[in-house]
Enzyme design. Sequence first.
Site, PDB file in Angstrom:
ATOM      1  N   GLY A  17      -7.736 -12.323  -2.186  1.00 14.32           N
ATOM      2  CA  GLY A  17      -7.355 -12.978  -3.368  1.00 14.32           C
ATOM      3  C   GLY A  17      -8.333 -12.491  -4.369  1.00 14.32           C
ATOM      4  O   GLY A  17      -9.409 -12.183  -4.311  1.00 14.32           O
ATOM      5  N   THR A  18      -7.725 -12.364  -5.664  1.00 15.68           N
ATOM      6  CA  THR A  18      -8.746 -11.920  -6.983  1.00 15.68           C
ATOM      7  C   THR A  18      -7.851 -12.267  -8.084  1.00 15.68           C
ATOM      8  O   THR A  18      -6.535 -12.511  -8.021  1.00 15.68           O
ATOM      9  CB  THR A  18      -9.047 -10.404  -6.621  1.00 15.68           C
ATOM     10  OG1 THR A  18      -9.878 -10.185  -7.891  1.00 15.68           O
ATOM     11  CG2 THR A  18      -7.738  -9.497  -6.772  1.00 15.68           C
TER      12      THR A  18
END
Length: 207
Positions: A17-18
């Site tokens: 995730g980012t």
Amino acid sequence: MPSFGDRNNSACEVSTGTTIIAVEFDGGIVIGSDSRVSAGEAVVNRVFNKLAPIMNKILVLCPAPLPDTQPARICVEMGAPPRVIAAANLVKGISYKYKEEMVAHLIVAGWDQKNGGQVYGTLGGMITRQPFAVGGSGSTFIYGYVDSAFKPGMSREQCEKFAVNALGLAMGRDGSSGGVIYLVTVTTDGTKAQIISGDDIPRFYDL
């Protein structure tokens, strides 16, 4: 460009995730990302830099697992500086080669003498030039904001604020995004890198 710390493939491989963003302006580009690297529910790195320089004044944003980031680190010997579109096509080829393992929306952005600032989104076998692009798990929380806040013809300062606000909003909503904001501005004059942290990161209630 100043170093933001050690980069290694293992951190990118476990990233799930980012939030990443890139935006063009007249004379250059602004790119940014959060710094959190997570594996499932665990945060394995709080200050990982996801903005990878691959050529002079050209960077790729790494939002998710990559089979190998090294092929994107390309040294091109030419009679003139490399074009951004050439780098984007090379990255597109890598993402297509690993399309079964990689579903990442890679963003290539940079500046060259012929076309100025450019942002390209690559996914599988596709490549598209865009005035701005967002990616990563946090992007789902900010589409409404970026669509309403982006205006054609924004200045460098407006684009930097736009990117920082979008990242701050995503970091406040997405549990997989967090840490600090890495921001890079590329123009004909060179590359400027910033780290934004603490109270300088805008929150959703400030926007």
